[in-house]
Design a protein around this motif. Structure first.
Motif, short mmCIF file in Angstrom:
data_model
loop_
_atom_site.label_atom_id
_atom_site.label_comp_id
_atom_site.label_asym_id
_atom_site.label_seq_id
_atom_site.Cartn_x
_atom_site.Cartn_y
_atom_site.Cartn_z
N GLY A 1 17.73 70.82 30.66
CA GLY A 1 18.59 71.21 29.44
C GLY A 1 17.58 70.95 28.02
O GLY A 1 17.98 71.17 26.97
N VAL A 2 16.22 70.48 28.11
CA VAL A 2 15.67 70.21 26.79
C VAL A 2 14.97 71.29 26.38
O VAL A 2 14.45 72.31 26.99
N GLU A 3 14.99 71.64 24.98
CA GLU A 3 14.41 72.58 24.40
C GLU A 3 13.10 72.66 24.13
O GLU A 3 12.53 71.72 23.87
N HIS A 4 12.53 73.92 24.33
CA HIS A 4 10.97 73.99 24.16
C HIS A 4 10.67 75.08 23.41
O HIS A 4 11.13 76.16 23.37
N LEU B 1 11.68 69.70 21.88
CA LEU B 1 12.62 69.19 20.68
C LEU B 1 13.31 67.89 21.23
O LEU B 1 14.56 67.68 21.37
N THR B 2 12.43 66.67 21.24
CA THR B 2 12.94 65.50 21.56
C THR B 2 12.54 64.40 20.48
O THR B 2 12.86 63.64 20.84
N TRP B 3 12.08 64.83 19.16
CA TRP B 3 11.65 63.96 18.33
C TRP B 3 10.55 63.11 18.73
O TRP B 3 10.77 62.04 18.31
N THR B 4 9.61 63.28 19.62
CA THR B 4 8.70 62.77 20.26
C THR B 4 7.46 63.12 19.74
O THR B 4 7.17 64.34 19.76
N ARG C 1 12.87 68.40 16.50
CA ARG C 1 14.07 68.10 16.80
C ARG C 1 15.18 69.25 16.33
O ARG C 1 14.88 69.89 15.77
N ARG C 2 16.19 69.25 16.89
CA ARG C 2 17.40 69.98 16.56
C ARG C 2 18.31 68.82 15.83
O ARG C 2 18.69 67.73 16.41
N GLN D 1 14.15 70.91 13.06
CA GLN D 1 13.26 70.17 12.08
C GLN D 1 12.05 69.76 12.65
O GLN D 1 11.76 69.28 13.76
N SER D 2 10.96 70.10 11.88
CA SER D 2 9.65 69.81 12.28
C SER D 2 8.92 68.89 11.15
O SER D 2 9.21 68.85 9.90
N HIS D 3 8.51 67.71 11.82
CA HIS D 3 7.58 66.72 10.93
C HIS D 3 6.29 66.69 11.18
O HIS D 3 5.92 66.29 12.54
N VAL D 4 5.44 67.09 10.33
CA VAL D 4 4.02 67.25 10.81
C VAL D 4 3.19 66.34 9.91
O VAL D 4 3.38 66.60 8.69
N VAL D 5 2.31 65.73 10.42
CA VAL D 5 1.25 64.78 9.53
C VAL D 5 0.06 65.20 9.88
O VAL D 5 -0.57 64.92 10.97
#
Length: 182
Positions: A62-65, A85-88, A105-106, A132-136
Motif C-alpha cells: 500500500g506504499v505509494e510510488h 512517499l515514505t518521507w525517506t 510524502r503525502r 510534498q517534495s523536499h529536495v536539497v
C-alpha cells in the motif's frame, strides 16, 4: 488543459506540460538559474516548455510510488526518477540539477508550517492530502506541494514552491501544468 473530472490526488498518473501563462514564469527562470542550470538550457526550457510523465501506483504493502520521467529540451535521453512517499531521503543523480537528496510524502496541508505550501488547494486535495517534495541540491533547497487547484474555473495540476537559493534568498512560486494524457 484541465485535469479530467475523474482525476484525484490518489492517482496523478499522466503527462503534463508546464503552462507558462498560468505559472510564475519569472520566478521559475530565476529558480533554475540559482539551481545551476545554464543559460542555453534555461532558454531551451523556456522556449520548448517542460514536459513530465508521472506514473502513480501503490505496491503490495500500500506504499505509494511515483515514477517521474522528465522530457528536457536538449537532452535526448532523460533519466527518470523514482519517488517513494515514505518521507525517506534518497539521493538522485538528476539530469538537470545534478546530485540531489530528495524525500516525498503525502501530507494534509494543515500540518505544514509554510503558508505558501498550504494555499489554493481544492477541497478534495485537502481531504486526500497534497504530495510534498523536499529536495536539497548542492547550494539550494526546493520544497513543493503538489495537488489540484481551481484556476480560471478549471481544475489544474499545480505545485506551490518555496525555494531557498545559494545566498539564502527565498522565492515563492506556483507552477501550473496542462494535463495532456493518461
Amino acid at each position: 488543459m484541465a485535469v479530467p473530472e475523474t482525476y484525484t490526488m490518489m492517482d496523478i498518473t499522466g503527462k503534463y506540460t508546464l503552462n507558462k501563462a498560468l505559472s510564475d514564469s519569472d520566478a521559475s527562470n530565476t529558480i533554475l538559474e540559482q539551481q545551476g542550470v545554464g543559460f542555453l538550457k534555461r532558454k531551451a526550457i523556456d522556449f520548448a516548455g517542460a514536459t513530465v510523465y508521472i506514473k502513480h501506483q501503490k505496491d503490495a504493502e500500500g506504499v505509494e510510488h511515483l515514477e517521474i520521467e522528465p522530457q528536457i529540451p536538449g537532452n535526448s535521453a532523460p533519466k527518470g526518477e523514482s519517488r517513494v512517499l515514505t518521507w525517506t531521503e534518497r539521493t538522485i543523480d538528476h539530469p538537470l540539477f545534478g546530485h540531489i537528496a530528495a524525500k516525498t510524502r503525502r501530507v494534509k496541508p494543515a500540518e505544514l508550517d509554510d503558508e505558501n505550501l498550504k494555499k489554493g488547494w481544492t477541497a478534495d486535495t485537502v481531504e486526500a492530502g497534497v504530495i510534498q517534495s523536499h529536495v536539497v541540491g548542492e547550494k539550494w533547497t526546493a520544497i513543493q506541494t503538489w495537488g489540484i487547484q481551481e484556476i480560471d474555473g478549471k481544475r489544474r495540476h499545480a505545485r506551490q514552491m518555496t525555494f531557498t537559493g545559494p545566498k539564502g534568498n527565498t522565492i515563492h512560486a506556483r507552477l501550473v501544468y496542462d494535463y495532456v494524457a493518461a
